[in-house]
Each structure stands twice: as C-alpha cells, then as structure tokens.
Write an enzyme that holds these catalytic residues in place. Sequence first.
Site, mmCIF file in Angstrom:
data_model
loop_
_atom_site.group_PDB
_atom_site.id
_atom_site.type_symbol
_atom_site.label_atom_id
_atom_site.label_comp_id
_atom_site.label_asym_id
_atom_site.label_seq_id
_atom_site.Cartn_x
_atom_site.Cartn_y
_atom_site.Cartn_z
ATOM 1 N N PRO A 31 8.068 6.878 -6.083
ATOM 2 C CG PRO A 31 7.647 4.593 -6.779
ATOM 3 C CD PRO A 31 8.119 6.149 -7.299
ATOM 4 C CE LYS A 32 11.763 9.359 2.111
ATOM 5 N NZ LYS A 32 12.475 8.140 2.339
ATOM 6 C CG PHE A 33 12.215 2.553 -3.084
ATOM 7 C CD1 PHE A 33 11.934 1.346 -3.079
ATOM 8 C CD2 PHE A 33 11.859 3.438 -4.243
ATOM 9 C CE1 PHE A 33 11.478 0.758 -4.507
ATOM 10 C CE2 PHE A 33 11.214 3.094 -5.266
ATOM 11 C CZ PHE A 33 11.037 1.548 -5.468
ATOM 12 N N GLY A 39 5.628 6.061 0.913
ATOM 13 C CA GLY A 39 4.937 7.163 0.442
ATOM 14 C C GLY A 39 5.533 7.657 -0.872
#
Length: 296
Positions: free
Chosen positions: A22-24, A169
């Site tokens: 997951p893109k933080f 994303g």
Amino acid sequence: MKVALAEPVAALPRGAGLAYEPKFDGHRLLVFTLDGTAVLQARSGRIVTAAFPDLADAALALPDGTVLDGEVVVWTGGRIDFAAVQRRAAATVSRAALLARRLPASYAAFDLLAEGGRDLRSAPYERRRGRLVGLVGPLGPPLQPVPMTTDAELAATWYETLTATGVEGLVIKRLGGPYRPGARDWRKLRHTHVRDAAVVGFTGPADRPAALALVLPDDDTPVVSSPLPPALRSHAATTLAGRGTGAADGVAMAIGVGEVPYRGVVPGLVAEVERGTTRHSVVTVLRLRDDLINQV
C-alpha cells in the site's frame, strides 16, 4: 542519501516475481541509527530529527548501523491526515514536543537499506523485506513495516478498499530487484491524479494571491502551482488571511521558471490539486480544503 523512486502506471502490473505494498501518502523519511543516536532525513536531504522527537526516540530501539526507508504519517479519525504531517514537519524545536503529543506520528517502514552497518542496497528486495520484518516487526507502533503481498488479487483488493483510510494506491517492486537510489525502478498505481497537498505559502499580493506554494505527499520540496483562477484567488485571500503570522518565507520550484520566492503561511491548510503523471508536471489547484484546516 538519495532514495529510490517510483514511476506512475495506469494499470496494476501482474506477473511472477512482483511484490505489492500500500502507498501511504505522508512524508518520505530515512531513519539512521549510529552510536546510540537517531537521525531522520527527509527526501530532499534535509535533517528533520528535531521535528519528530517521538520517532527519533522510538528509533533508538533499533540496533546501531540501521538505515530504514519509509513514510511518516499522522492518523486522525482513522485516516491519514496530510495537513497534520506537514504541520509536524514544519514545527519549530519549541513546538515539536507539543505537536508530538497532540499529533503523534507513525512510521511505515518499507525498506531496510543497512543493518548492523552493512549496506544492503545491492541485496534483492525479497531478502531486504525479510530482514525488515524481522527487525522492525517486533517493535510495534510507532515503527511498523508496511504490509506486503505477492498475490495480485489481494493487492487489487487493497487498491479498491484502503482508500477509506487515505491510502491512495500501491507501490509495485520486483522481488529480485536491488535498491537503486535516484532510479525509478518501482511502479506506483494511484486511483487518481487528484490529491491533497499542504499549503505552505503563496506568491503575489496577500489580497489576491497569484499562486500557491505547496508540499505534495512523499516530497518535502515546495512547488508553485499554476496561476489561480480569479474566483479561487479571492477565496484564497480570505482563507489565508491571518495565517502568515510567524510563518517563514521561502522559495519553491516553478515549472519552467526555477526557484520562486513565496510568502509563508502557518501550516495546517490543505488544497486539493491535480498533477500530471510525471514528477515535473504542473500542479493545478482545484479547491481549498477549508474543512481540513488543522487547528492544533
């Protein structure tokens, strides 16, 4: 130290040998430990240890000679609060301890670049990931490894469901790939090119700002937006009134122009912006997120 980067893609890459995270959307941060001390470096190279005393203290649990790559985020009401992250990053030394108590930071570690003083950047991602989980996993909050899967279907589920928490994303990496500073070997898939950005200042007169100086997630270097349309200039003047007190002025990068001076405003205001798929695309302000003004 330069960080590895990601190239935007329009569809989820699939195939053997891929890992999905997951893109933080927070602030990119490198964590170094040496001789019983911790040093925190932003993507730009700026040392921000004093702004995040809670993370610096937590990092002391890591062995000497550790280097981590990851994102610092602040959670508010179960969502990532980028305005709060920027407020933390811009804090003076005198305010940093107070904000650490009121807006505690979390560190989502996604890579291990060195362990025990040994440089691991040439090692394959799969090995670095295993060592990262073994090292950081037992520590618990605020230092945690990001989730990872090699299952494309699970990654697709994350992509569809994690937006409610502010995760926008996925980042895709090759299991056998090394960590290459400055190279865009990774891929990133976003739901949209519309994102929240922290407003750090403006150009032009205070009663009719021409453009905004913004900090985007994952990059602490300010950029200048495209010129604001007339209606948004009036709105910006009203919203920014009184927020310049005690705020530092600075310079931001304007596409095709270079460094442009801006007048600083107190952190805590967010703008919804649109940006193209490349790093050097123009940033267009769509609206000011008055509902997200951080009062801390």
